[in-house]
Design an enzyme around this catalytic site. Structure first.
Site, PDB file in Angstrom:
ATOM      1  N   ASP A  14       0.849  -1.194   0.000  1.00  0.00           N
ATOM      2  CA  ASP A  14       0.000   0.000   0.000  1.00  0.00           C
ATOM      3  C   ASP A  14       0.881   1.239   0.000  1.00  0.00           C
ATOM      4  OD1 ASP A  14      -1.833   2.166   0.930  1.00  0.00           O
ATOM      5  OD2 ASP A  14      -3.229   0.503   1.192  1.00  0.00           O
ATOM      6  N   ILE A  15       0.507   2.213  -0.820  1.00  0.00           N
ATOM      7  CA  ILE A  15       1.302   3.441  -0.946  1.00  0.00           C
ATOM      8  C   ILE A  15       1.241   4.283   0.340  1.00  0.00           C
ATOM      9  CG2 ILE A  15      -0.433   5.054  -1.900  1.00  0.00           C
ATOM     10  CD1 ILE A  15       1.617   5.626  -4.169  1.00  0.00           C
ATOM     11  N   HIS A  40     -10.118  -5.588  -3.184  1.00  0.00           N
ATOM     12  CA  HIS A  40      -8.796  -5.878  -2.632  1.00  0.00           C
ATOM     13  C   HIS A  40      -8.914  -6.229  -1.159  1.00  0.00           C
ATOM     14  CE1 HIS A  40      -9.581  -1.560  -2.363  1.00  0.00           C
ATOM     15  NE2 HIS A  40      -8.906  -1.581  -1.207  1.00  0.00           N
TER      16      HIS A  40
HETATM   17  P1  5GP Z   1      -9.556   1.122   0.265  1.00  0.00           P
HETATM   18  O1  5GP Z   1      -9.869   2.276   1.184  1.00  0.00           O
HETATM   19  O2  5GP Z   1     -10.220   1.270  -1.070  1.00  0.00           O
HETATM   20  O3  5GP Z   1      -9.801  -0.189   0.922  1.00  0.00           O
HETATM   21  O4  5GP Z   1      -8.001   1.156   0.086  1.00  0.00           O
HETATM   22  C1  5GP Z   1      -7.354   1.603  -1.052  1.00  0.00           C
HETATM   23  C2  5GP Z   1      -5.897   1.642  -0.712  1.00  0.00           C
HETATM   24  O5  5GP Z   1      -5.167   1.800  -1.901  1.00  0.00           O
HETATM   25  C3  5GP Z   1      -5.507   2.787   0.232  1.00  0.00           C
HETATM   26  O6  5GP Z   1      -4.999   2.251   1.431  1.00  0.00           O
HETATM   27  C4  5GP Z   1      -4.452   3.561  -0.565  1.00  0.00           C
HETATM   28  O7  5GP Z   1      -3.370   3.969   0.233  1.00  0.00           O
HETATM   29  C5  5GP Z   1      -4.033   2.559  -1.622  1.00  0.00           C
HETATM   30  N1  5GP Z   1      -3.644   3.179  -2.877  1.00  0.00           N
HETATM   31  C6  5GP Z   1      -4.304   4.162  -3.552  1.00  0.00           C
HETATM   32  N2  5GP Z   1      -3.655   4.470  -4.686  1.00  0.00           N
HETATM   33  C7  5GP Z   1      -2.559   3.666  -4.716  1.00  0.00           C
HETATM   34  C8  5GP Z   1      -1.490   3.518  -5.665  1.00  0.00           C
HETATM   35  O8  5GP Z   1      -1.407   4.185  -6.691  1.00  0.00           O
HETATM   36  N3  5GP Z   1      -0.549   2.584  -5.368  1.00  0.00           N
HETATM   37  C9  5GP Z   1      -0.609   1.817  -4.245  1.00  0.00           C
HETATM   38  N4  5GP Z   1       0.377   0.929  -4.061  1.00  0.00           N
HETATM   39  N5  5GP Z   1      -1.591   1.927  -3.350  1.00  0.00           N
HETATM   40  C10 5GP Z   1      -2.558   2.846  -3.584  1.00  0.00           C
END
Ligand code: 5GP
Ligand code: ZN
Length: 112
Positions: free
Chosen positions: A30-31, A99
């Site tokens: 995660d970034i 994810h």
């Molecule tokens: P969600 O809130 O949808 O479960 O989590 C999405 C996750 O994707 C977040 O924790 C965010 O930091 C991560 N994320 C968003 N954009 C990117 C990206 O371009 N690269 C990576 N490696 N992670 C990302």
């Protein structure tokens, strides 16, 4: 999905720190990590969230979950880890490509 950030990562159009890849699944860090180790298991198939899953996704969901402990161990999470699936806007989902977050390390995580 041309506007999906995870589809772009899967296609190699956006770089990521991959920890695993097979024909159906990728895993990358995660970034914005919320723990010393924090990666996500992502199906190569674009499915927006758990809400869009049906019986046809059963094997894929099983495959994703079974990879979690294996990859967690490989990433050094020997004594435990947490999984998280955010679903929908009110579930805190930001990226609408299914994810599973896997994170831990450093200290025992607080109870939720
Ligand atoms: P969600 O809130 O949808 O479960 O989590 C999405 C996750 O994707 C977040 O924790 C965010 O930091 C991560 N994320 C968003 N954009 C990117 C990206 O371009 N690269 C990576 N490696 N992670 C990302
Ligand atoms: Zn996608």
């Amino acid at each position: 999905m041309s506007d999906c950030i995870f589809c772009k990562i899967i296609a190699g159009d956006i770089p990521s720190k991959k920890v695993y890849e097979d024909d159906e699944v990728v895993a990358f860090h995660d970034i914005r990590p919320i723990a010393p180790v924090h990666f996500m298991l992502v199906p190569k198939l674009h499915v927006a969230s758990l809400t869009e899953c049906n019986e046809s996704h059963r094997d894929l969901l099983g495959r994703l979950l079974l990879l979690a402990p294996r990859l967690a161990k490989e990433q050094g999470l020997e004594t435990g880890f947490r999984t998280m699936i955010n679903t929908g806007h009110d579930g805190g989902q930001e990226v609408f490509h299914l994810h599973i977050h896997v994170f831990g390390g450093g200290a025992t995580l607080p109870k939720t």
